[in-house]
Design a protein around this motif. Structure first.
Motif, mmCIF file in Angstrom:
data_model
loop_
_atom_site.group_PDB
_atom_site.id
_atom_site.type_symbol
_atom_site.label_atom_id
_atom_site.label_comp_id
_atom_site.label_asym_id
_atom_site.label_seq_id
_atom_site.Cartn_x
_atom_site.Cartn_y
_atom_site.Cartn_z
ATOM 1 N N LEU A 185 0.819 -1.198 0.000
ATOM 2 C CA LEU A 185 0.000 0.000 0.000
ATOM 3 C C LEU A 185 0.862 1.261 0.000
ATOM 4 O O LEU A 185 1.898 1.299 0.647
ATOM 5 C CB LEU A 185 -0.897 0.030 1.241
ATOM 6 C CG LEU A 185 -1.900 -1.111 1.388
ATOM 7 C CD1 LEU A 185 -2.621 -0.994 2.717
ATOM 8 C CD2 LEU A 185 -2.875 -1.134 0.240
ATOM 9 N N TYR A 200 -2.148 3.162 3.245
ATOM 10 C CA TYR A 200 -1.685 2.490 4.459
ATOM 11 C C TYR A 200 -2.204 3.201 5.700
ATOM 12 O O TYR A 200 -2.690 2.557 6.636
ATOM 13 C CB TYR A 200 -0.161 2.427 4.483
ATOM 14 C CG TYR A 200 0.355 1.769 5.730
ATOM 15 C CD1 TYR A 200 0.303 0.382 5.864
ATOM 16 C CD2 TYR A 200 0.873 2.515 6.776
ATOM 17 C CE1 TYR A 200 0.764 -0.237 7.014
ATOM 18 C CE2 TYR A 200 1.333 1.903 7.928
ATOM 19 C CZ TYR A 200 1.271 0.530 8.045
ATOM 20 O OH TYR A 200 1.704 -0.075 9.187
ATOM 21 N N ARG A 215 -5.817 2.430 6.143
ATOM 22 C CA ARG A 215 -5.997 1.044 6.599
ATOM 23 C C ARG A 215 -5.562 0.888 8.058
ATOM 24 O O ARG A 215 -6.212 0.195 8.837
ATOM 25 C CB ARG A 215 -5.208 0.099 5.695
ATOM 26 C CG ARG A 215 -5.469 -1.340 5.947
ATOM 27 C CD ARG A 215 -6.902 -1.672 5.628
ATOM 28 N NE ARG A 215 -7.223 -2.936 6.245
ATOM 29 C CZ ARG A 215 -8.383 -3.518 6.152
ATOM 30 N NH1 ARG A 215 -9.344 -2.963 5.478
ATOM 31 N NH2 ARG A 215 -8.599 -4.656 6.742
ATOM 32 N N HIS A 262 -0.806 -5.856 6.388
ATOM 33 C CA HIS A 262 -0.795 -4.713 5.479
ATOM 34 C C HIS A 262 0.599 -4.102 5.528
ATOM 35 O O HIS A 262 1.094 -3.747 6.590
ATOM 36 C CB HIS A 262 -1.832 -3.670 5.890
ATOM 37 C CG HIS A 262 -3.208 -4.224 5.950
ATOM 38 N ND1 HIS A 262 -3.926 -4.541 4.816
ATOM 39 C CD2 HIS A 262 -3.985 -4.561 6.988
ATOM 40 C CE1 HIS A 262 -5.090 -5.031 5.174
ATOM 41 N NE2 HIS A 262 -5.151 -5.066 6.488
ATOM 42 N N ASN A 266 3.614 -1.314 4.065
ATOM 43 C CA ASN A 266 3.830 0.011 3.515
ATOM 44 C C ASN A 266 5.328 0.234 3.424
ATOM 45 O O ASN A 266 6.070 -0.170 4.300
ATOM 46 C CB ASN A 266 3.192 1.073 4.403
ATOM 47 C CG ASN A 266 3.652 2.476 4.060
ATOM 48 O OD1 ASN A 266 4.432 3.051 4.793
ATOM 49 N ND2 ASN A 266 3.185 3.005 2.968
#
Length: 86
Positions: A14, A19, A22, A79, A81
């Protein structure tokens, strides 16, 4: 198109804006649930020096390799980044 989807164009995770969105969602969902959220920050030492000495393509390959290794260790709901120098 990749950037429009909210992904980093080099490594795929992301982008910063997606990011942060999220991350806020995950924080909100984890609120009041002990152990429901973990945050891990990593640094690739001497990446700037690698870029200067060996070129940006080498630095890009290093980032891509590091990301590939990280992805092998994390669950599919993680997730990621990539941030520049802080």
């Amino acid at each position: 198109l990749i950037t429009m989807r909210g992904e980093d164009s080099l490594t795929g995770p992301l982008n910063r804006q997606r990011y942060l969105e999220r991350l806020q969602l995950e924080i909100d969902q984890a609120d009041g649930r002990p152990g429901a959220l973990s945050l891990l920050l990593l640094d690739v030492d001497m990446l700037d020096e690698q870029n200067e000495c060996n070129g940006m393509e080498t630095g890009d390959r290093i980032l891509q390799t590091v990301l590939k290794e990280i992805l092998m260790w994390f669950i599919s709901t993680a997730h990621l980044n990539r941030s520049g120098s802080l």
